[in-house]
Design a protein around this motif. Structure first.
Motif, PDB file in Angstrom:
ATOM      1  N   LEU A   1      45.521  51.215  38.679  1.00 12.07           N
ATOM      2  CA  LEU A   1      45.953  50.328  37.845  1.00 12.07           C
ATOM      3  C   LEU A   1      47.003  49.013  38.429  1.00 12.07           C
ATOM      4  CD1 LEU A   1      46.884  53.034  35.117  1.00 12.07           C
ATOM      5  CD2 LEU A   1      44.980  51.482  35.126  1.00 12.07           C
ATOM      6  N   HIS A   2      47.358  49.334  39.435  1.00 14.88           N
ATOM      7  CA  HIS A   2      47.974  48.381  40.369  1.00 14.88           C
ATOM      8  C   HIS A   2      47.329  47.043  40.226  1.00 14.88           C
ATOM      9  CE1 HIS A   2      51.094  47.712  43.821  1.00 14.88           C
ATOM     10  NE2 HIS A   2      50.884  46.713  43.103  1.00 14.88           N
ATOM     11  N   ALA A   3      46.376  47.062  40.784  1.00 15.48           N
ATOM     12  CA  ALA A   3      45.348  46.143  41.156  1.00 15.48           C
ATOM     13  C   ALA A   3      45.019  45.150  39.892  1.00 15.48           C
ATOM     14  CB  ALA A   3      44.267  46.369  41.941  1.00 15.48           C
ATOM     15  N   LEU A   4      44.604  45.852  38.781  1.00 15.30           N
ATOM     16  CA  LEU A   4      44.205  45.455  37.778  1.00 15.30           C
ATOM     17  C   LEU A   4      45.381  44.703  36.795  1.00 15.30           C
ATOM     18  CD1 LEU A   4      42.047  44.771  35.474  1.00 15.30           C
ATOM     19  CD2 LEU A   4      42.529  46.940  34.516  1.00 15.30           C
ATOM     20  N   PHE A   5      46.514  45.298  36.700  1.00 10.08           N
ATOM     21  CA  PHE A   5      47.696  44.908  36.157  1.00 10.08           C
ATOM     22  C   PHE A   5      48.010  43.382  36.783  1.00 10.08           C
ATOM     23  CE2 PHE A   5      52.256  44.351  36.648  1.00 10.08           C
ATOM     24  CZ  PHE A   5      52.637  44.114  35.069  1.00 10.08           C
ATOM     25  N   TYR A   6      48.093  43.379  38.108  1.00  5.36           N
ATOM     26  CA  TYR A   6      48.543  42.308  38.740  1.00  5.36           C
ATOM     27  C   TYR A   6      47.593  40.995  38.423  1.00  5.36           C
ATOM     28  CZ  TYR A   6      52.445  44.319  40.985  1.00  5.36           C
ATOM     29  OH  TYR A   6      53.851  44.863  41.097  1.00  5.36           O
ATOM     30  N   LEU A   7      46.119  41.334  38.508  1.00  4.91           N
ATOM     31  CA  LEU A   7      45.170  40.497  38.116  1.00  4.91           C
ATOM     32  C   LEU A   7      45.393  39.968  36.790  1.00  4.91           C
ATOM     33  CD1 LEU A   7      42.126  42.055  39.798  1.00  4.91           C
ATOM     34  CD2 LEU A   7      43.283  39.903  40.632  1.00  4.91           C
ATOM     35  N   GLU A   8      45.903  40.709  35.876  1.00  2.90           N
ATOM     36  CA  GLU A   8      45.911  39.933  34.288  1.00  2.90           C
ATOM     37  C   GLU A   8      47.227  39.542  34.392  1.00  2.90           C
ATOM     38  OE1 GLU A   8      45.546  43.111  31.146  1.00  2.90           O
ATOM     39  OE2 GLU A   8      43.716  43.985  32.034  1.00  2.90           O
ATOM     40  N   ALA A   9      48.240  39.982  34.938  1.00  2.00           N
ATOM     41  CA  ALA A   9      49.582  39.255  34.985  1.00  2.00           C
ATOM     42  C   ALA A   9      49.309  37.712  35.395  1.00  2.00           C
ATOM     43  CB  ALA A   9      50.649  40.051  35.915  1.00  2.00           C
ATOM     44  N   GLY A  10      48.675  37.793  36.673  1.00  2.40           N
ATOM     45  CA  GLY A  10      48.509  36.443  37.347  1.00  2.40           C
ATOM     46  C   GLY A  10      47.686  35.426  36.450  1.00  2.40           C
ATOM     47  N   GLN A  11      46.671  36.035  35.676  1.00  2.30           N
ATOM     48  CA  GLN A  11      45.865  35.399  34.573  1.00  2.30           C
ATOM     49  C   GLN A  11      46.998  34.780  33.523  1.00  2.30           C
ATOM     50  OE1 GLN A  11      43.431  33.857  35.124  1.00  2.30           O
ATOM     51  NE2 GLN A  11      41.636  35.027  35.543  1.00  2.30           N
ATOM     52  N   ALA A  12      47.991  35.612  33.339  1.00  6.48           N
ATOM     53  CA  ALA A  12      48.845  35.272  32.123  1.00  6.48           C
ATOM     54  C   ALA A  12      49.759  34.054  32.532  1.00  6.48           C
ATOM     55  CB  ALA A  12      49.682  36.473  31.539  1.00  6.48           C
ATOM     56  N   TYR A  13      50.187  34.291  33.662  1.00  7.32           N
ATOM     57  CA  TYR A  13      50.855  33.010  34.114  1.00  7.32           C
ATOM     58  C   TYR A  13      50.301  31.731  34.494  1.00  7.32           C
ATOM     59  CZ  TYR A  13      55.143  35.954  35.184  1.00  7.32           C
ATOM     60  OH  TYR A  13      56.144  36.489  35.145  1.00  7.32           O
ATOM     61  N   LEU A  14      48.812  32.073  34.808  1.00  5.29           N
ATOM     62  CA  LEU A  14      47.879  30.916  34.829  1.00  5.29           C
ATOM     63  C   LEU A  14      47.738  30.180  33.495  1.00  5.29           C
ATOM     64  CD1 LEU A  14      46.435  29.630  37.388  1.00  5.29           C
ATOM     65  CD2 LEU A  14      44.527  30.748  36.884  1.00  5.29           C
ATOM     66  N   LEU A  15      47.726  31.021  32.597  1.00  8.02           N
ATOM     67  CA  LEU A  15      47.669  30.290  30.975  1.00  8.02           C
ATOM     68  C   LEU A  15      48.438  29.337  30.784  1.00  8.02           C
ATOM     69  CD1 LEU A  15      45.959  30.531  28.606  1.00  8.02           C
ATOM     70  CD2 LEU A  15      47.588  32.377  27.860  1.00  8.02           C
ATOM     71  N   TYR A  16      49.868  29.692  31.532  1.00  8.77           N
ATOM     72  CA  TYR A  16      50.941  28.655  31.130  1.00  8.77           C
ATOM     73  C   TYR A  16      51.125  27.618  32.203  1.00  8.77           C
ATOM     74  CZ  TYR A  16      51.944  31.471  26.915  1.00  8.77           C
ATOM     75  OH  TYR A  16      51.974  32.310  25.746  1.00  8.77           O
ATOM     76  N   SER A  17      50.238  27.470  33.113  1.00 10.32           N
ATOM     77  CA  SER A  17      50.102  26.663  34.054  1.00 10.32           C
ATOM     78  C   SER A  17      51.185  26.790  35.152  1.00 10.32           C
ATOM     79  CB  SER A  17      50.193  25.378  33.845  1.00 10.32           C
ATOM     80  OG  SER A  17      49.145  24.805  32.975  1.00 10.32           O
ATOM     81  N   ASP A  18      51.721  28.225  35.094  1.00  8.78           N
ATOM     82  CA  ASP A  18      52.747  28.554  36.201  1.00  8.78           C
ATOM     83  C   ASP A  18      51.993  29.121  37.469  1.00  8.78           C
ATOM     84  OD1 ASP A  18      54.880  29.456  37.609  1.00  8.78           O
ATOM     85  OD2 ASP A  18      55.709  30.464  35.856  1.00  8.78           O
ATOM     86  N   VAL A  19      51.451  28.199  38.428  1.00 14.78           N
ATOM     87  CA  VAL A  19      50.634  28.567  39.289  1.00 14.78           C
ATOM     88  C   VAL A  19      51.069  29.526  40.614  1.00 14.78           C
ATOM     89  CG1 VAL A  19      48.914  27.531  41.115  1.00 14.78           C
ATOM     90  CG2 VAL A  19      49.307  26.350  39.191  1.00 14.78           C
ATOM     91  N   ARG A  20      52.569  29.117  40.423  1.00 16.22           N
ATOM     92  CA  ARG A  20      53.302  29.732  41.656  1.00 16.22           C
ATOM     93  C   ARG A  20      53.370  31.247  41.412  1.00 16.22           C
ATOM     94  NH1 ARG A  20      58.266  31.652  42.102  1.00 16.22           N
ATOM     95  NH2 ARG A  20      58.920  30.782  40.548  1.00 16.22           N
ATOM     96  N   GLN A  21      53.677  31.784  39.979  1.00 18.19           N
ATOM     97  CA  GLN A  21      53.987  32.912  39.929  1.00 18.19           C
ATOM     98  C   GLN A  21      52.593  33.716  39.747  1.00 18.19           C
ATOM     99  OE1 GLN A  21      56.434  35.021  39.173  1.00 18.19           O
ATOM    100  NE2 GLN A  21      57.843  34.011  37.785  1.00 18.19           N
ATOM    101  N   ALA A  22      51.617  32.973  39.264  1.00 22.10           N
ATOM    102  CA  ALA A  22      50.138  33.448  39.242  1.00 22.10           C
ATOM    103  C   ALA A  22      49.775  33.989  40.732  1.00 22.10           C
ATOM    104  CB  ALA A  22      48.881  32.474  38.522  1.00 22.10           C
TER     105      ALA A  22
END
Length: 834
Positions: A223-244
């Protein structure tokens, strides 16, 4: 508990089922509900007695459906299993998952649902109820904390209930199941994706969910990998490229997956004889695939996946033909394919669109499309390939057909909703209307503007409608459409669109007033209006107001930064571009402009740091390196200035900036000490030697070189003579030609150079044999005397025979210098003859 955990469940199923061990004691009814949710049978799950019981616990429904759901769930959670209502909370949680997934199915993955929420819960239905009133109420609740949502949402009642259960009611009460934060995050993401504008409220809620989940995720590697992939996509949705990028990196670390672009010999066309280097993606594992022992699930047939249309061209090959299958990748499992996909999405979001990015994207897509396994990943890969090929004349036809195929996929019954929803949230699969919008924009690109116009009007994508009418020079028609919509309903968005269609500022002001001064879009539009007419001060004021309402707007930060730059408001410029670099740290323009702002604020150390980052991101822009040189020289960092100037010369071989070079020499003379003097001398003298060899006709360059050599920490006869030769070279190149003496200022400079040559000559003969010194003086005398003859002519008034007043003393010094050299010649000649 056994029903909650399925043996050998795959990573993309675990998140549906995994709950805390406090749900050990479940009744058969709740046990059945968990199993149905785990298998993706959401409609059946909502029809179970356990789900129906939640809304059977109170009386008849009140007029407001939202209020009825809230009252029913609150009563159910507070009454059932008095003292320990874990089972009740688990039941509500399963209902929240089911309604969210059904909404996603109806709007993102397909096929469209036939059953409405009231069909599944008959107890909540009122006789003779107006369905449109229910829909409007649901849309209004979904649109809270936003500036409006897409008007043609299907089954918005499902998302309304999901928001109530997962984000509101269970947010504080369902504390036993650690995945409730994950599902709340998913719900917020869907709410944002159907909204018209970014919502800072949703962004902060998503951040809160991520922060709550992150410590827990480390307990389960899958679940670790999937969670971080989804969290990164969430940040990318707001153009927060660094956090993504940070979260995507954590996902790669969990998967132990390594991939990099490499080269391989291959052919692109049917008639190509010699193989040429092509980009390919190489995928490797640090040890073994994460899911190497994964239990085999049902395999999707090719007919169940979005169809990969073949390129039908008489020249280009459908796929690059590589020698010895150099482009082959391991047979990746879906979660590993997903990691590659999000890396590609992040790369395309954070990099400027150019030919290199397109070629790199093709290499990633080639790897993803080799072994299609997951419906969502295949869909996104084909969509990205279509967007790339829409720019290529030989592949544009396939791009259009492929997009049409993707639109049709949404309507088909196969594969099942469960297969389509796997990895949906991490893949960032677009909504159905976004796919249709992409198709319409390609039609515009192909010149089919009127066909696209009909398409956009059916989808109620009014921004695209306005663009189409502008293209065919019928702006009045777009105004008519917006005014007709305003007759039905007056909203801030429609007034902003009317302002876009008419370019009249009063419509934006009306939108601002209508929103009770809460519309970030209205202020952004006002800012754009003043930005377009180059009133940058007013534009900055409106942009700042828009950002006060919603600060997650990268484009607004960038425009405000540019406006402040043009208005020379350097503090605001620095603040704006600093935020841009936080949200999108891979843009060289933001770093370069931030460096310029710091330079104008006299913070040259910060300016140098920003410019170095810009150069790292864009190594082919000579102007960046020129700015680095200036900043480094200003703060006295000579090695950095030399390194940057060398990079500058690699891009502009004959670029000579005399003021900067003089400043470099000045910095060297100021900063040298006993410890670093020899090192700085060697670096700078070598650099100036290279420049003089490249640009031998630059007089000031030779002068700088001579000035540095004259300060050799370990002087010798050779170094003193070398300094003299450089000064003399500077004078000879300066006084070259037959017109320089006609300019008074050039005459003055020539005399000053002559004085420096004499000084260097006197120094270089120390310890030299009289015969050698005599030859040097005689050679110098001839050239210096010629310079003085012309300079004297240049500074003397022809009519009166008088010397120009401000040149009298300088001319005397020059004449005296030549006389001293002549006297020295006579002295040395007498000494040699004796």
């Amino acid at each position: 508990m056994a029903s909650l955990y399925l043996e050998n469940c795959r990573v993309y199923e675990k998140i549906f089922l995994l709950q805390n061990s406090s749900f050990d004691q479940l009744t058969d009814s709740e046990d059945e509900l968990s199993g149905l949710v785990g298998r993706g049978s959401y409609i059946e799950a909502l029809k179970t007695p356990a789900s129906q019981a939640v809304f059977n616990c109170i009386g008849e429904r009140v007029d407001n459906l939202k209020q009825h759901i809230t009252d029913a769930v609150s009563h159910f959670l507070n009454s059932k299993h008095s003292g320990d209502n874990a089972t009740a909370r688990h039941t509500v949680f399963c209902i929240g998952i089911s309604v969210l997934q059904l909404f996603v199915q109806s709007n993102f993955t397909g096929p469209v649902l036939v059953s409405t929420l009231l069909d599944l819960f008959p107890i909540m239905e009122k006789e003779d109820e107006n369905k449109e009133v229910v829909r409007t109420s649901a849309m209004e609740y979904i649109a809270e904390n936003t500036e409006g949502v897409y008007p043609l949402l299907r089954n918005p009642e499902y998302l309304m209930m999901a928001k109530l259960l997962l984000c509101n009611l269970l947010d504080s009460k369902l504390v036993s199941g650690f995945t409730n934060d994950w599902w709340a995050m998913r719900c917020y993401i869907i709410l944002q994706r159907v909204a018209d504008e970014p919502s800072s409220v949703f962004y902060e809620s998503i951040q809160k969910c991520i922060n709550e989940m992150e410590p827990v995720m480390k307990k389960d590697r899958e679940l670790h990998a999937l969670f971080y992939l989804e969290a990164g996509q969430a940040y990318l949705l707001y153009s927060d490229v660094r956090q993504a990028a940070e979260h995507f990196h954590k996902a790669d670390a969990a998967l132990k997956l390594k991939y990099e672009l490499s080269g391989a010999l291959g052919k692109r066309t049917k008639f190509q004889v010699e193989a040429k280097p092509q980009l390919v993606l190489k995928v490797q594992y640090e040890d073994q695939p994460l899911l190497a022992g994964e239990a085999e699930g049902p395999k999707l047939l090719p007919i169940d996946l979005p169809k990969d249309l073949q390129l039908n061209d008489d020249t280009r090959l459908p796929h690059y033909k590589f020698e010895e299958d150099d482009d082959r990748v391991p047979n990746l499992v879906p979660i590993e394919q997903l990691a590659i996909l999000v890396k590609l999405q992040h790369m395309r979001r954070s990099s400027a669109s150019d030919l290199q990015l397109q070629e790199e994207s093709k290499a990633y897509l080639n790897a993803l499309l080799q072994f299609p396994k997951c419906w969502a990943i295949q869909y996104i890969s084909l969509l990205l390939r279509s967007k790339i090929e829409s720019q290529e004349s030989r592949a544009m036809d396939r791009s259009l057909q492929q997009l049409n195929e993707l639109v049709d996929c949404f309507k088909r019954d196969e594969p099942s909703r469960f297969e389509r929803l796997k990895l949906f949230y991490a893949s960032k699969l677009p909504a159905s209307w976004v796919i249709k919008q992409t198709y319409g924009r390609l039609l515009v690109q192909l010149g089919c503007t009127k066909s696209a116009l009909v398409h956009f009007e059916e989808l109620q994508l009014w921004e695209d409608v306005i663009d189409c009418y502008n293209t065919i020079q019928m702006r009045q028609r777009s105004e008519e459409i917006i005014r007709r919509l305003l007759e039905k309903e007056q909203t801030p968005k429609l007034y902003c669109l009317l302002g876009d269609a008419t370019d009249k500022i009063e419509h934006y002001e009306k939108a601002w007033e209508l929103s009770n001064k809460k519309s970030s879009r209205a202020q952004r539009s006002l800012g754009d209006h003043y930005f377009n007419i180059k009133d940058y001060k007013k534009a900055s004021e409106h942009y700042q107001t828009s950002l006060d309402i919603c600060y997650i707007q990268l484009s607004v930060w960038a425009k405000m930064g540019y406006s402040a730059l043009e208005a020379e408001d350097w503090r605001l410029c620095s603040k704006s571009y600093r935020m841009c670099t936080v949200l999108e740290p891979d843009s060289f323009e933001y770093w370069n402009n931030l460096g310029k702002a710091h330079a104008n604020l006299k913070d040259f150390t910060a300016s140098l740091r920003c410019l170095k980052e810009a150069a790292r991101l864009r190594s082919d822009c000579w102007k960046i390196f020129q700015n680095i040189v200036i900043a480094a020289v200003t703060v006295g960092k000579l090695p950095d200035a030399i390194t940057a100037y060398r990079r500058l010369l690699a891009l502009q071989p004959r670029h000579v900036n005399i003021p900067v070079l003089k400043k470099m020499v000045e910095v060297y003379l100021t900063n040298r000490t006993e410890e670093n003097g020899l090192k700085l001398y060697k670096e700078l003298s070598k650099f100036l030697s290279e420049m003089c060899n490249t640009c031998p006709s630059e007089s000031e360059l030779w002068h700088c070189y001579g000035a540095v050599v004259s300060t050799n920490p370990q002087p010798t006869v050779e170094s003193r003579d070398l300094s003299y030769q450089h000064y003399r070279k500077s004078l000879s190149t300066y006084a070259r030609g037959s017109t320089w003496y006609k300019d008074k200022d050039m005459c003055k400079n020539a005399i000053m150079k002559l004085l420096r040559v004499e000084e260097a000559l006197m120094e270089c003969i120390e310890g030299v044999a009289p015969e050698s010194a005599l030859n040097s003086f005689r050679s110098a005398f001839m050239s210096l005397n010629n310079v003085m003859l012309l300079a004297r002519k240049g500074v003397t008034n022809v009519a009166t025979g008088e010397v120009v007043p401000d040149c009298v003393e300088l001319l005397k010094d020059g004449n005296a210098s030549v006389d001293r050299i002549k006297t020295k010649i006579d002295t040395l000649a007498a000494k040699c003859s004796s």
